[in-house]
Design a protein around this motif. Structure first.
Motif, PDB file in Angstrom:
ATOM      1  N   TYR A  38       0.844  -1.197   0.000  1.00 40.03           N
ATOM      2  CA  TYR A  38       0.000   0.000   0.000  1.00 40.03           C
ATOM      3  C   TYR A  38       0.878   1.246   0.000  1.00 40.03           C
ATOM      4  O   TYR A  38       2.093   1.156  -0.069  1.00 40.03           O
ATOM      5  N   GLY A  39       0.260   2.413   0.090  1.00 40.59           N
ATOM      6  CA  GLY A  39       0.956   3.676  -0.071  1.00 40.59           C
ATOM      7  C   GLY A  39       1.864   4.124   1.045  1.00 40.59           C
ATOM      8  O   GLY A  39       2.475   5.194   0.948  1.00 40.59           O
ATOM      9  N   GLY A  40       1.977   3.357   2.129  1.00 37.32           N
ATOM     10  CA  GLY A  40       2.975   3.624   3.149  1.00 37.32           C
ATOM     11  C   GLY A  40       2.624   4.631   4.231  1.00 37.32           C
ATOM     12  O   GLY A  40       3.423   4.875   5.128  1.00 37.32           O
ATOM     13  N   ALA A  41       1.436   5.224   4.164  1.00 36.47           N
ATOM     14  CA  ALA A  41       1.081   6.273   5.130  1.00 36.47           C
ATOM     15  C   ALA A  41       0.475   5.695   6.408  1.00 36.47           C
ATOM     16  O   ALA A  41      -0.022   4.577   6.436  1.00 36.47           O
ATOM     17  N   SER A  42       0.493   6.525   7.453  1.00 34.49           N
ATOM     18  CA  SER A  42      -0.074   6.128   8.742  1.00 34.49           C
ATOM     19  C   SER A  42      -1.440   6.767   8.969  1.00 34.49           C
ATOM     20  O   SER A  42      -2.046   6.556  10.006  1.00 34.49           O
ATOM     21  N   VAL A  83      10.975   3.918  -0.282  1.00 31.06           N
ATOM     22  CA  VAL A  83      10.838   5.345  -0.589  1.00 31.06           C
ATOM     23  C   VAL A  83      11.244   5.551  -2.048  1.00 31.06           C
ATOM     24  O   VAL A  83      12.325   5.138  -2.476  1.00 31.06           O
ATOM     25  N   VAL A  84      10.335   6.170  -2.808  1.00 32.31           N
ATOM     26  CA  VAL A  84      10.570   6.420  -4.233  1.00 32.31           C
ATOM     27  C   VAL A  84      10.553   7.927  -4.479  1.00 32.31           C
ATOM     28  O   VAL A  84      10.210   8.718  -3.597  1.00 32.31           O
ATOM     29  N   ASP A  85      10.903   8.321  -5.696  1.00 32.66           N
ATOM     30  CA  ASP A  85      11.025   9.748  -6.006  1.00 32.66           C
ATOM     31  C   ASP A  85       9.721  10.424  -6.424  1.00 32.66           C
ATOM     32  O   ASP A  85       9.605  11.633  -6.307  1.00 32.66           O
ATOM     33  N   HIS A  88       4.438   8.547  -9.706  1.00 35.74           N
ATOM     34  CA  HIS A  88       4.476   7.585 -10.810  1.00 35.74           C
ATOM     35  C   HIS A  88       5.280   6.343 -10.424  1.00 35.74           C
ATOM     36  O   HIS A  88       4.871   5.217 -10.699  1.00 35.74           O
ATOM     37  N   GLU A  89       6.427   6.572  -9.778  1.00 36.01           N
ATOM     38  CA  GLU A  89       7.245   5.447  -9.344  1.00 36.01           C
ATOM     39  C   GLU A  89       6.529   4.632  -8.273  1.00 36.01           C
ATOM     40  O   GLU A  89       6.655   3.406  -8.235  1.00 36.01           O
ATOM     41  N   ARG A  90       5.769   5.298  -7.425  1.00 37.25           N
ATOM     42  CA  ARG A  90       5.005   4.591  -6.385  1.00 37.25           C
ATOM     43  C   ARG A  90       4.043   3.609  -7.028  1.00 37.25           C
ATOM     44  O   ARG A  90       3.994   2.438  -6.663  1.00 37.25           O
ATOM     45  N   LYS A  91       3.264   4.091  -7.995  1.00 36.16           N
ATOM     46  CA  LYS A  91       2.275   3.217  -8.655  1.00 36.16           C
ATOM     47  C   LYS A  91       2.954   2.066  -9.385  1.00 36.16           C
ATOM     48  O   LYS A  91       2.485   0.932  -9.325  1.00 36.16           O
ATOM     49  N   ALA A  92       4.051   2.365 -10.066  1.00 38.10           N
ATOM     50  CA  ALA A  92       4.761   1.321 -10.811  1.00 38.10           C
ATOM     51  C   ALA A  92       5.314   0.253  -9.863  1.00 38.10           C
ATOM     52  O   ALA A  92       5.225  -0.944 -10.141  1.00 38.10           O
ATOM     53  N   LYS A  93       5.864   0.679  -8.723  1.00 34.76           N
ATOM     54  CA  LYS A  93       6.427  -0.269  -7.764  1.00 34.76           C
ATOM     55  C   LYS A  93       5.333  -1.119  -7.132  1.00 34.76           C
ATOM     56  O   LYS A  93       5.489  -2.340  -6.968  1.00 34.76           O
ATOM     57  N   MET A  94       4.217  -0.487  -6.777  1.00 33.42           N
ATOM     58  CA  MET A  94       3.104  -1.239  -6.202  1.00 33.42           C
ATOM     59  C   MET A  94       2.584  -2.272  -7.200  1.00 33.42           C
ATOM     60  O   MET A  94       2.313  -3.415  -6.836  1.00 33.42           O
ATOM     61  N   ALA A  95       2.470  -1.869  -8.464  1.00 32.31           N
ATOM     62  CA  ALA A  95       1.990  -2.790  -9.500  1.00 32.31           C
ATOM     63  C   ALA A  95       2.958  -3.955  -9.688  1.00 32.31           C
ATOM     64  O   ALA A  95       2.543  -5.097  -9.877  1.00 32.31           O
ATOM     65  N   GLU A  96       4.240  -3.659  -9.623  1.00 31.06           N
ATOM     66  CA  GLU A  96       5.267  -4.703  -9.766  1.00 31.06           C
ATOM     67  C   GLU A  96       5.187  -5.716  -8.628  1.00 31.06           C
ATOM     68  O   GLU A  96       5.310  -6.922  -8.839  1.00 31.06           O
ATOM     69  N   LEU A  97       4.976  -5.242  -7.419  1.00 33.47           N
ATOM     70  CA  LEU A  97       4.961  -6.109  -6.243  1.00 33.47           C
ATOM     71  C   LEU A  97       3.667  -6.912  -6.082  1.00 33.47           C
ATOM     72  O   LEU A  97       3.662  -7.964  -5.457  1.00 33.47           O
TER      73      LEU A  97
END
Length: 193
Positions: A38-42, A83-85, A88-97
């Motif tokens: 998920y997006g990593g937030a609390s 942690v990504v930059d 867009h990188e967040r969505k791509a990493k989540m999709a990959e995992l």
């Protein structure tokens, strides 16, 4: 099904039912040994679902852009925080995992993430199951709009049927195990070949 990505709001929403649904989903994932991505937030439903998985003894991988981590909203107790930059990188990493995707109630960001996964599936960029956890009928208007797209011939029925939707986490996840993606979208008319 090892990892499921969950898209959801950074607020709790107007009804306590949304929070309850996020907790039920988290418990279901932990109980099945499925890692939450998920997006990593609390904060908001993001924090609620992560806490529920962690409290159930499950694993949680957060993926958060540096700009949000710097605002100190990243969850401090995750199994792993990537942690990504950029978003867009967040969505791509989540999709990959992820091996599948679930949208809990949320705002424009949640909708954008879900629609991108839907579009990628329609184009054949992935063949993973995805669905809406329709807590308190939150997604009824969106499903009505998907049906309208189909009626107006902007969305083929075989692609409309890719969107799984349930109000009970267990039932939605069970559908993931039997999901069969349709053939990849093409714009070539078979009569032209």
């Amino acid at each position: 099904m090892r990892n499921i990505a969950v898209f959801c709001g950074s607020s709790n929403g107007a009804s306590g039912k949304y929070r309850e649904g996020a907790i039920k989903l988290g418990k279901e994932l932990a109980g099945r040994g499925i890692t939450l991505v998920y997006g990593g937030a609390s904060v908001g439903l993001m924090g609620v679902v992560a806490d529920a998985v962690l409290e159930g003894g499950g694993r949680v991988i957060g993926v958060i852009p540096k700009m949000l981590e710097e605002r100190e909203i990243s969850h401090p107790n995750l199994t792993d925080l990537i942690v990504v930059d950029s978003m867009h990188e967040r969505k791509a990493k989540m999709a990959e995992l992820a091996d599948g995707f679930i949208a809990l109630p949320g705002g424009p960001g949640t909708l954008e993430e879900f629609i991108e996964i839907f579009t990628w599936a329609q184009l054949g960029l992935h063949q993973k199951p995805f669905g809406l956890l329709n807590i308190n009928h939150y997604y009824d208007p969106l499903v009505t709009f998907f049906n309208h797209m189909t009626e107006q011939q902007f969305l083929q029925e075989k692609y409309r049927s890719m969107v799984l939707m349930e109000s009970i986490p267990k039932v939605l996840i069970e559908q993931f195990y039997t999901y069969e993606p349709p053939a990849i979208k093409t714009y070539i008319n078979e009569n032209q070949i």
